[in-house]
Design a protein around this motif. Structure first.
Motif, mmCIF file in Angstrom:
data_model
loop_
_atom_site.group_PDB
_atom_site.id
_atom_site.type_symbol
_atom_site.label_atom_id
_atom_site.label_comp_id
_atom_site.label_asym_id
_atom_site.label_seq_id
_atom_site.Cartn_x
_atom_site.Cartn_y
_atom_site.Cartn_z
ATOM 1 N N LEU B 246 -21.691 107.684 60.680
ATOM 2 C CA LEU B 246 -22.104 107.357 61.858
ATOM 3 C C LEU B 246 -20.986 108.145 62.904
ATOM 4 C CD1 LEU B 246 -24.352 105.405 63.481
ATOM 5 C CD2 LEU B 246 -22.039 104.193 63.951
ATOM 6 N N ILE B 247 -21.638 108.585 63.924
ATOM 7 C CA ILE B 247 -20.678 109.059 65.036
ATOM 8 C C ILE B 247 -20.625 108.090 66.050
ATOM 9 C CG2 ILE B 247 -20.399 110.707 66.957
ATOM 10 C CD1 ILE B 247 -20.052 111.909 64.228
ATOM 11 N N GLU B 248 -19.556 107.463 66.619
ATOM 12 C CA GLU B 248 -19.344 106.491 67.657
ATOM 13 C C GLU B 248 -18.660 107.043 68.821
ATOM 14 O OE1 GLU B 248 -16.954 103.424 65.300
ATOM 15 O OE2 GLU B 248 -18.445 102.189 65.996
ATOM 16 N N TRP B 249 -19.300 106.660 69.828
ATOM 17 C CA TRP B 249 -18.616 107.058 71.293
ATOM 18 C C TRP B 249 -18.829 105.853 72.112
ATOM 19 C CZ3 TRP B 249 -18.075 112.896 72.001
ATOM 20 C CH2 TRP B 249 -17.189 113.150 72.837
ATOM 21 N N ASP B 250 -17.833 105.395 72.865
ATOM 22 C CA ASP B 250 -17.820 104.431 73.535
ATOM 23 C C ASP B 250 -17.312 104.344 75.085
ATOM 24 O OD1 ASP B 250 -18.869 102.035 72.007
ATOM 25 O OD2 ASP B 250 -17.710 102.864 70.785
ATOM 26 N N THR B 251 -16.256 105.270 75.271
ATOM 27 C CA THR B 251 -15.574 105.381 76.549
ATOM 28 C C THR B 251 -16.113 106.732 77.125
ATOM 29 O OG1 THR B 251 -13.806 104.173 75.275
ATOM 30 C CG2 THR B 251 -13.309 105.249 77.389
ATOM 31 N N ASP B 252 -16.245 106.688 78.237
ATOM 32 C CA ASP B 252 -16.642 108.182 79.078
ATOM 33 C C ASP B 252 -17.966 108.693 78.160
ATOM 34 O OD1 ASP B 252 -14.830 107.498 80.791
ATOM 35 O OD2 ASP B 252 -13.200 108.866 79.634
ATOM 36 N N VAL B 253 -18.857 107.845 77.818
ATOM 37 C CA VAL B 253 -20.100 108.316 76.988
ATOM 38 C C VAL B 253 -20.672 109.755 77.525
ATOM 39 C CG1 VAL B 253 -22.255 107.833 76.173
ATOM 40 C CG2 VAL B 253 -20.377 105.906 76.246
ATOM 41 N N PRO B 254 -20.617 110.715 76.847
ATOM 42 C CA PRO B 254 -21.298 111.867 77.332
ATOM 43 C C PRO B 254 -22.637 111.984 77.084
ATOM 44 C CG PRO B 254 -20.491 112.389 74.815
ATOM 45 C CD PRO B 254 -19.984 110.711 75.476
ATOM 46 N N PRO B 255 -23.403 113.043 77.394
ATOM 47 C CA PRO B 255 -24.956 113.176 77.178
ATOM 48 C C PRO B 255 -25.269 113.240 75.791
ATOM 49 C CG PRO B 255 -23.960 114.835 78.670
ATOM 50 C CD PRO B 255 -22.829 114.367 78.337
ATOM 51 N N LEU B 256 -26.448 112.663 75.696
ATOM 52 C CA LEU B 256 -26.749 112.471 74.135
ATOM 53 C C LEU B 256 -26.686 113.616 73.141
ATOM 54 C CD1 LEU B 256 -28.056 110.731 72.182
ATOM 55 C CD2 LEU B 256 -30.300 111.308 73.029
ATOM 56 N N ALA B 257 -26.887 114.916 73.962
ATOM 57 C CA ALA B 257 -26.637 116.082 73.196
ATOM 58 C C ALA B 257 -25.500 116.360 72.544
ATOM 59 C CB ALA B 257 -27.059 117.294 74.174
ATOM 60 N N VAL B 258 -24.200 115.797 73.161
ATOM 61 C CA VAL B 258 -22.841 115.886 72.532
ATOM 62 C C VAL B 258 -22.882 115.146 71.218
ATOM 63 C CG1 VAL B 258 -20.377 115.339 72.951
ATOM 64 C CG2 VAL B 258 -22.017 116.303 74.775
ATOM 65 N N LEU B 259 -23.530 113.828 71.355
ATOM 66 C CA LEU B 259 -23.411 113.031 70.119
ATOM 67 C C LEU B 259 -24.346 113.615 69.046
ATOM 68 C CD1 LEU B 259 -22.624 110.887 72.397
ATOM 69 C CD2 LEU B 259 -23.325 109.186 70.663
ATOM 70 N N LEU B 260 -25.332 114.291 69.344
ATOM 71 C CA LEU B 260 -26.346 114.756 68.285
ATOM 72 C C LEU B 260 -25.465 115.942 67.668
ATOM 73 C CD1 LEU B 260 -29.618 114.512 70.175
ATOM 74 C CD2 LEU B 260 -28.959 112.886 68.393
ATOM 75 N N ASP B 261 -24.645 116.530 68.709
ATOM 76 C CA ASP B 261 -23.864 117.992 68.059
ATOM 77 C C ASP B 261 -22.935 117.449 66.898
ATOM 78 O OD1 ASP B 261 -23.428 120.636 68.143
ATOM 79 O OD2 ASP B 261 -21.579 120.149 69.219
#
Lengths: 252, 280
Positions: B246-261
């Motif tokens: 799992l990729i987690e991101w909680d602070t300064d959440v970027p666009p969804l595309a960054v998480l998908l990348d």
């Protein structure tokens, strides 16, 4: 060697009151002093709670500004830690805290705005519940009507406020200078019912007679007694509560 | 079931994008505490659950509390799990509550026999209440206790052994803790019982530098996964086989595309890893 319970109580004093003495001796301080290490955790705890309060009280923040809000919220967080890890229910005493908060005493309406925002938050987070179908009510024998009691939707709350907090909150959140200028702090008390219906969260102002009827209805008072002193439009008011989804059940 | 593939942690800013775009991601994980009320968030989760495998990740149960678990909170988690029917349920190896006060952070435990028996008791109570095995995740640490005689990796292994719980191996957290406390993160990975590792977490962290030259790594989930953590992740896969990641991101959440990348990069590393797939 402190037992885990003692260690956690000592750690708590550091998190809440910056009293590090009891826990410092148990912490390794290589490179960073124990107090510096504890501060990392304390800052995270504190900022998470401030953000939780900011989410619930955006209009309060607009009224006092970010720095003042953070100061007040931090003070509150130290005195009123959450009681569980479900932070959506955090901050219920913030309105009363603000009412007694000396630095904000000139903003006499601030606590009312907070009370209003808390009710919106309660409505947003309340559990889902089925809405009472008017057909269920239609099926009740008319001679049993007087014995009926109603249950409110979990999102329903009632507010009787000295200031027009709903108008103030809407105006400041919209950044609408004209609307802010129109707020008359001496316009007298407002009575509100807040709930979450099928169309979202709603706050409705009620006249004194309607407020009393609807709040007693939602408090589960038996219908017969309620109608003894009800306003003339009571049947319409009852129908409106059903239509808006403020009632979930009735029983006799 | 959560597939042995890369997923992302779903946060509120991406609800709409996920609902409307239905991105091609293998699975999603949500913070349980964000869905313990009713209304819109729960409706969104129901809709997403119809199309994606979903894991529940708790942040507020406080498995390390000497006071025991908060029964109300546990009941809320149980109700949510019954509704969502998640592929996995996880929590943290940390504590957050004592004496009725809750601290909104994952606070460190001393690794002692006493703490081990307390965490075991709490994990067993949670598993009993939920009627299922849970995964327990290692937390990042910024302090150590003077009396903490058990290495963290042995503590984690013993917890899994005694309670039957799974291990959620947060590779970023291992790296952060290892840097802050001066041990080799690979030693941690090698000591974990591979068959117990049922999920991996990856996230970014920051290096907080002080004017006097000292620095400490802070697990803020606010950036891309670091190069060192990607390298460590490849080593983890070699040891554990392919597990849900799992990729987690909680602070300064970027666009969804960054998480998908980021998830695509994890998937890519996973595909290069030749060992067997181990769905949870």
């Amino acid at each position: 060697m402190p037992a885990l319970l003692d260690l956690q109580r000592a750690f708590a004093a550091s998190m809440l009151h910056e009293e590090d003495d009891a826990v410092c001796g148990a912490v390794v301080d290589d490179g960073f002093a124990a107090a510096e290490r504890l501060r990392i955790y304390r800052n995270t705890c504190r900022s998470t709670l401030i953000e939780a309060l900011r989410m619930t009280y955006p209009a309060v923040e607009r009224l006092v500004g970010r720095d003042f809000f953070d100061m007040a919220a931090s003070r509150y967080a130290g005195a009123h830690p959450p009681q569980s890890g479900y932070l959506n229910e955090y901050g219920g005493e913030f309105p009363e805290f603000l009412a007694a908060f000396e630095p904000a005493s000139e903003l006499t309406y601030l606590a009312d705005v907070a009370r209003f925002e808390w009710a919106l938050g309660v409505a947003a987070n309340a559990a889902d519940a089925p809405v009472l179908d008017p057909l269920t009510l239609a099926a009740v024998d008319p001679q049993d009507h007087a014995a009926l009691r109603f249950e409110p939707h979990p999102s329903v709350s009632f507010l009787s406020l000295a200031y027009p907090a709903d108008q103030i909150a809407d105006a400041v959140l919209a950044g609408d200078e004209a609307a802010i200028a129109q707020v008359d702090l001496s316009s007298g008390p407002v009575r509100l019912v807040v709930h979450r219906g099928p169309d979202g969260i709603a706050a409705e102002r009620l006249e004194p007679g309607a407020y009393e009827f609807v709040s007693r209805l939602c408090a589960g008072e038996v219908l017969g007694r309620l109608l003894e002193s009800a306003p003339a439009d009571a049947p319409l008011l009852l129908a409106a509560q059903l239509r808006k989804g403020r009632l979930t059940a009735c029983r006799s | 079931m959560i597939p042995a593939a890369a997923g992302i942690g779903l946060r509120f800013p991406h609800h709409r994008a996920v609902l409307e775009e239905r991105p091609a991601v293998a699975w999603l994980e949500v913070h349980a505490e964000n869905y313990m009320g009713g209304g819109k968030p729960l409706m969104v989760l129901d809709a997403i659950r119809r199309d994606y495998p979903v894991a529940l990740h708790g942040v507020g149960l406080s498995l390390g509390s000497a006071d025991g678990l908060n029964e109300r909170h546990l009941a809320r988690l149980r109700n949510l799990a019954q509704r969502v029917d998640p592929g996995l349920v996880s929590e943290h190896l940390s504590w957050s509550a004592t004496g009725g006060a809750h601290f909104a952070d994952l606070l460190p435990l001393p690794f002692t026999e006493e703490a081990l028996s307390i965490v075991c008791r709490n994990v067993e109570a949670a598993q009993e209440s939920l009627g299922r095995r849970i995964l327990v995740e290692n937390a990042s640490s910024y302090l150590r206790y003077r009396h903490s005689p058990i290495p963290e990796w042995e503590f984690v292994a013993a917890l899994a052994e005694r309670t039957g719980c799974g291990i959620l191996c947060d590779v970023n957290n291992i790296f952060v803790t290892a840097c802050n406390h001066g041990f080799d993160p690979r030693r941690y990975l090698h000591a974990l019982p591979a068959e117990r590792v049922s999920e991996i977490h990856l996230a970014g962290h920051q290096v907080r530098k002080f004017e006097d030259g000292r620095s400490i790594r802070i697990d803020d989930h606010g950036s891309r996964v670091s190069h060192e953590v990607w390298a460590l992740y490849a080593e983890a896969l070699a040891l554990f086989g392919r597990v849900p990641t799992l990729i987690e991101w909680d602070t300064d959440v970027p666009p969804l595309a960054v998480l998908l990348d980021e998830a695509a990069q994890a998937q890519c590393i996973m595909s290069e890893e030749r060992t067997h797939a181990r769905p949870a």
